[in-house]
Design a protein around this motif. Structure first.
Motif, mmCIF file in Angstrom:
data_model
loop_
_atom_site.group_PDB
_atom_site.id
_atom_site.type_symbol
_atom_site.label_atom_id
_atom_site.label_comp_id
_atom_site.label_asym_id
_atom_site.label_seq_id
_atom_site.Cartn_x
_atom_site.Cartn_y
_atom_site.Cartn_z
ATOM 1 N N PHE A 1 -7.201 6.120 -9.822
ATOM 2 C CA PHE A 1 -5.867 5.703 -10.226
ATOM 3 C C PHE A 1 -5.950 4.452 -11.101
ATOM 4 C CE2 PHE A 1 -1.812 3.458 -9.509
ATOM 5 C CZ PHE A 1 -0.917 4.460 -9.877
ATOM 6 N N ILE B 1 11.253 13.751 -11.703
ATOM 7 C CA ILE B 1 9.820 13.432 -11.776
ATOM 8 C C ILE B 1 9.002 14.713 -11.932
ATOM 9 C CG2 ILE B 1 7.890 12.408 -10.531
ATOM 10 C CD1 ILE B 1 10.009 10.491 -9.273
ATOM 11 N N SER C 1 0.837 -1.204 0.000
ATOM 12 C CA SER C 1 0.000 0.000 0.000
ATOM 13 C C SER C 1 0.866 1.246 0.000
ATOM 14 C CB SER C 1 -0.900 0.039 1.233
ATOM 15 O OG SER C 1 -1.619 -1.152 1.350
ATOM 16 N N MET C 2 1.909 1.212 0.811
ATOM 17 C CA MET C 2 2.787 2.381 0.897
ATOM 18 C C MET C 2 3.462 2.640 -0.443
ATOM 19 S SD MET C 2 3.374 4.618 3.068
ATOM 20 C CE MET C 2 4.356 6.066 2.737
ATOM 21 N N MET C 3 3.879 1.547 -1.107
ATOM 22 C CA MET C 3 4.510 1.715 -2.418
ATOM 23 C C MET C 3 3.532 2.320 -3.416
ATOM 24 S SD MET C 3 6.775 -1.735 -2.661
ATOM 25 C CE MET C 3 6.892 -1.777 -4.437
ATOM 26 N N LEU C 4 2.274 1.891 -3.335
ATOM 27 C CA LEU C 4 1.275 2.435 -4.266
ATOM 28 C C LEU C 4 0.995 3.907 -3.964
ATOM 29 C CD1 LEU C 4 -1.152 -0.603 -4.537
ATOM 30 C CD2 LEU C 4 0.447 0.241 -6.256
ATOM 31 N N VAL C 5 1.001 4.254 -2.680
ATOM 32 C CA VAL C 5 0.800 5.663 -2.316
ATOM 33 C C VAL C 5 1.912 6.516 -2.930
ATOM 34 C CG1 VAL C 5 0.915 7.314 -0.401
ATOM 35 C CG2 VAL C 5 -0.520 5.290 -0.210
ATOM 36 N N ILE C 6 3.150 6.033 -2.795
ATOM 37 C CA ILE C 6 4.278 6.803 -3.344
ATOM 38 C C ILE C 6 4.177 6.882 -4.867
ATOM 39 C CG2 ILE C 6 6.794 6.897 -3.575
ATOM 40 C CD1 ILE C 6 6.916 5.539 -0.782
ATOM 41 N N SER C 7 3.780 5.767 -5.499
ATOM 42 C CA SER C 7 3.628 5.792 -6.961
ATOM 43 C C SER C 7 2.583 6.817 -7.380
ATOM 44 C CB SER C 7 3.216 4.417 -7.479
ATOM 45 O OG SER C 7 4.115 3.451 -7.043
ATOM 46 N N MET C 8 1.459 6.845 -6.665
ATOM 47 C CA MET C 8 0.400 7.811 -6.998
ATOM 48 C C MET C 8 0.900 9.234 -6.839
ATOM 49 S SD MET C 8 -3.103 6.330 -5.371
ATOM 50 C CE MET C 8 -4.298 7.564 -5.869
ATOM 51 N N MET C 9 1.721 9.415 -5.794
ATOM 52 C CA MET C 9 2.260 10.738 -5.510
ATOM 53 C C MET C 9 3.140 11.220 -6.665
ATOM 54 S SD MET C 9 4.259 11.487 -1.986
ATOM 55 C CE MET C 9 5.976 11.280 -2.321
ATOM 56 N N MET C 10 3.851 10.280 -7.291
ATOM 57 C CA MET C 10 4.808 10.643 -8.325
ATOM 58 C C MET C 10 4.177 10.695 -9.717
ATOM 59 S SD MET C 10 7.471 11.191 -6.703
ATOM 60 C CE MET C 10 8.169 10.902 -5.096
ATOM 61 N N LEU C 11 2.930 10.279 -9.813
ATOM 62 C CA LEU C 11 2.304 10.191 -11.131
ATOM 63 C C LEU C 11 1.951 11.579 -11.672
ATOM 64 C CD1 LEU C 11 1.095 7.740 -12.899
ATOM 65 C CD2 LEU C 11 -1.082 8.696 -12.152
ATOM 66 N N PRO C 12 2.421 11.932 -12.882
ATOM 67 C CA PRO C 12 1.986 13.209 -13.452
ATOM 68 C C PRO C 12 0.473 13.188 -13.675
ATOM 69 C CG PRO C 12 3.870 12.329 -14.659
ATOM 70 C CD PRO C 12 3.400 11.243 -13.732
ATOM 71 N N GLN D 1 6.367 16.438 -15.195
ATOM 72 C CA GLN D 1 5.025 17.032 -15.097
ATOM 73 C C GLN D 1 5.030 18.505 -15.494
ATOM 74 O OE1 GLN D 1 3.489 16.497 -11.156
ATOM 75 N NE2 GLN D 1 4.407 14.477 -10.920
ATOM 76 N N ALA E 1 9.242 2.287 1.878
ATOM 77 C CA ALA E 1 7.835 2.034 2.177
ATOM 78 C C ALA E 1 7.692 1.466 3.583
ATOM 79 C CB ALA E 1 7.240 1.094 1.142
ATOM 80 N N MET F 1 12.466 4.039 -4.767
ATOM 81 C CA MET F 1 11.962 3.052 -3.808
ATOM 82 C C MET F 1 12.642 1.695 -3.893
ATOM 83 S SD MET F 1 7.913 3.650 -3.659
ATOM 84 C CE MET F 1 7.591 2.948 -5.261
ATOM 85 N N THR G 1 10.435 6.680 -10.243
ATOM 86 C CA THR G 1 9.874 6.395 -8.924
ATOM 87 C C THR G 1 10.469 5.104 -8.372
ATOM 88 O OG1 THR G 1 7.841 7.487 -9.566
ATOM 89 C CG2 THR G 1 7.736 6.076 -7.644
ATOM 90 N N TRP H 1 -8.800 5.868 1.014
ATOM 91 C CA TRP H 1 -7.774 5.807 -0.008
ATOM 92 C C TRP H 1 -8.006 4.621 -0.949
ATOM 93 C CZ3 TRP H 1 -3.815 2.104 -0.773
ATOM 94 C CH2 TRP H 1 -2.949 2.444 -1.834
ATOM 95 N N MET I 1 7.363 6.365 -13.693
ATOM 96 C CA MET I 1 7.426 5.187 -12.831
ATOM 97 C C MET I 1 8.836 4.609 -12.767
ATOM 98 S SD MET I 1 4.746 4.782 -11.172
ATOM 99 C CE MET I 1 4.208 6.477 -11.204
#
Lengths: 298, 314
Positions: B33, B228, A127-138, B232, B312, B303, B299, B25, B296
């Motif tokens: 998403f 990153i 979940s944390m990894m997905l949160v970070i991915s969403m954060m970085m998504l343009p 954008q 994470a 990570m 990103t 979330w 990605m």
């Protein structure tokens, strides 16, 4: 008096060796060099603001010259900009977007951040990894389906709702920042609350929220400024309806309509920047703390 | 038997509790998403203009964007230019200002405020300000340059100067990096400096062998997040191009993006142009996916399991 006489030789003995004198001179030189460099850098950061404000007070004739300082201070420029049709509506829209969006973001992100920081469960790391991915998504990556969803399926284009509603479902950056902050709160407080028979929700509200105030303040500020500064979102969803424009988007079209009037455009620019800078002076600490949190290891 | 049973039910209760707290979330993840991302992939293989239902066309959009769309490669080149030059300048300058502020002993708070404020300026307003400051005819910057005998460049109206002008604007807003670097610099253990000084290290050597190794994770963090962010990059080049080209009129005006001569075009602008100006949703989604892959990839660098800059787990 007598004491001074006794003290003096000892002090001079220590500081008047040639090596000490060189070191002192070096320190003084360094002090001067650092501050000179600091002032030069400060000018680079501040002068743009100064020139913008000066130009906003020129007559439109004078903006066509190379003068840097207004020969006559045209305070009426601000009145004229303020009276632009629709301008007050842009203020209202910006405050609604930023205000409502901030409240929704904090309320929806806090429990998620709490779970990610303090609960142990399978899938937490994922979940944390997905949160970070969403954060970085343009934001542009998913804009076509998002636009179609709001405009065609829900018929909400021309309003601010496509920008505000998603904030009720957690914002990735806010979750990340709050979680970083919550990690710094010792678990002993939570254990103590549990021993006292607090439910998780009660613990969150009665123990975490009071302790996490600085983190919450930082997230609220960031979200408020995000909405205040947002250009892409309002452009996508509200461009067709000037009644729903925000200040950032309106400023762009204002320039379009007042092509050569740099004085009015700069007056409007000042008015769009001013609230941000005003809020910063009241909440400097929360801001700097928030920026620092984004840069530290989680 | 009953012990494992209670353990299992305890675990299930913990999972349910986590699920409940995570639910805002989780819904957001699905609706805002996962679903749009999958749709973007789907649309990239269809012909779709938003009116007629989408029809499957295979790789036609992909081949169009890569081979026939005249703006794609310039936009990608510009984005890479900006990544290389703008990120380097921002990090170098941010570190420099961070170092400077830790050395300043008088009026630190005032200096810090000065360095930080531009970071807060709304991008549209900041770009508008710089378009004015740098306008070749009557802008203050060229006026001052003229006074000291330099004839200033055309900045946002000259294709070879528009990206440096954007870089200047980006460097102006490094307040966030300054704060991050300042925190990192103050965290460097004092004993290491003292030890280096005893060994007779010069200040440059101390920076090279004590400061840099200690702050290198933060430098890397700044570089990767900078890249990153550049992926954008949208508002500043668009507004700068609009102002410099002198587009008059309200929102209805169609603006040829990338003014002057495609020099300020970035990939996010193509998503907008293809999708919302030419209504070629399929091709727009192709560019969006290129952006997705690039963002990605970086990103993932942030990570990585070991040595990642954001972790994470604990």
């Amino acid at each position: 008096m007598a004491q001074q006489v006794i003290d003096t030789p000892r002090v001079t003995e220590q500081t008047d060796t040639p090596a000490a004198r060189v070191a002192r001179r070096k320190a003084a030189l360094q002090w001067v060099a650092v501050h000179a460099l600091g002032i030069a850098a400060a000018l680079f950061f501040v002068l743009p603001f100064v020139f913008v404000v000066l130009t906003s007070l020129m007559s439109d004739q004078q903006t066509l010259t190379r003068d840097l300082i207004p020969s006559h201070w045209e305070w009426s420029n601000y009145r004229q900009v303020w009276n632009t049709p629709g301008f007050l509506g842009w203020w209202r829209n910006t405050l609604v977007y930023a205000g409502l969006g901030t409240v929704l973001t904090v309320v929806s992100s806090l429990p998620v951040a709490y779970a990610l920081a303090k609960f142990r469960f399978r899938g937490r790391n994922l979940s944390m990894m997905l949160v970070i991915s969403m954060m970085m998504l343009p934001p542009q990556v998913i804009i076509i389906p998002m636009y179609l969803f709001w405009a065609k399926q829900l018929d909400l284009s021309g309003t601010l709702w496509p920008l505000i509603i998603p904030m009720a479902f957690g914002d990735a950056f806010s979750i990340f920042l709050l979680r970083q902050f919550l990690l710094t709160i010792p678990n002993e407080y939570l254990d103590a609350a549990k021993v006292d028979g607090c439910s998780e929700l009660r613990t969150l509200l009665k123990v975490i929220v009071p302790m996490a105030k600085p983190g919450i303040a930082a997230v609220a500020l960031f979200q408020f400024f995000y909405a205040w500064n947002d250009y892409f979102g309002p452009q996508i969803y509200t461009s067709e309806n000037p009644g729903a424009w925000t200040l950032s988007y309106g400023l762009d079209s204002f320039k379009g309509a007042h092509h050569t009037d740099w004085n009015l455009t700069m007056a409007m620019t000042v008015l769009v920047m001013a609230p941000v800078i005003l809020v910063f002076f009241f909440a400097q600490k929360a801001f700097v703390e928030g920026v620092t949190l984004t840069g530290v290891k989680g | 038997m009953s012990a494992t049973y209670t353990l299992r039910s305890k675990r299930r209760r913990a999972a349910l509790r986590a699920l409940a707290f995570m639910s805002p979330w989780l819904i957001g993840f699905g609706v805002f998403f996962a679903y749009p991302l999958i749709s973007t992939v789907y649309f990239s293989f269809t012909h779709y203009n938003g009116i007629d239902p989408p029809t499957f066309t295979g790789f036609k959009n992909w081949s169009y964007v890569f081979n026939d769309y005249p703006l794609f490669w310039p936009a990608l080149r510009n984005t890479l230019w900006l990544v290389l030059v703008m990120v380097t300048c921002r990090v170098a300058f941010g570190l420099g200002i961070g170092l400077l502020i830790t050395k300043i002993k008088t009026g630190t708070g005032l200096f810090r405020t000065f360095f930080y404020l531009p970071y807060l300026a709304p991008p549209v307003a900041a770009t508008m300000a710089f378009a004015f400051l740098l306008n070749p005819g009557t802008g203050p910057v060229n006026s001052i340059l003229e006074k000291i005998g330099i004839s200033g460049p055309g900045w946002f109206t000259d294709p070879s100067w528009s990206k440096p002008a954007l870089t200047l604007l980006a460097v102006w807003g490094i307040g966030d990096l300054m704060v991050i670097f300042m925190a990192a610099l103050l965290d460097v253990p004092r004993e290491q400096y003292e030890a280096a000084e005893l060994d007779g290290a010069s200040s440059l050597q101390r920076f090279r062998f004590v400061t840099l190794p200690n702050i290198s994770p933060i430098v890397m963090f700044a570089v990767v997040t900078g890249i990153i962010q550049t992926m954008q990059y949208y508002t500043q080049p668009l507004v700068a191009g609009k102002v410099a080209s002198g587009v008059i009129g309200g929102s209805g005006q169609q603006f040829e993006p990338g003014f002057p001569d495609k020099s300020t075009l970035t990939l996010p602008q193509l998503v907008y142009t293809l999708g919302f100006q030419t209504f070629n949703y399929g091709a727009s989604c192709v560019v969006a996916l290129v952006l997705f892959v690039l963002a990605m990839a970086f990103t993932a660098l942030l990570m990585r399991r070991r040595g990642g800059l954001i972790q994470a787990g604990e």
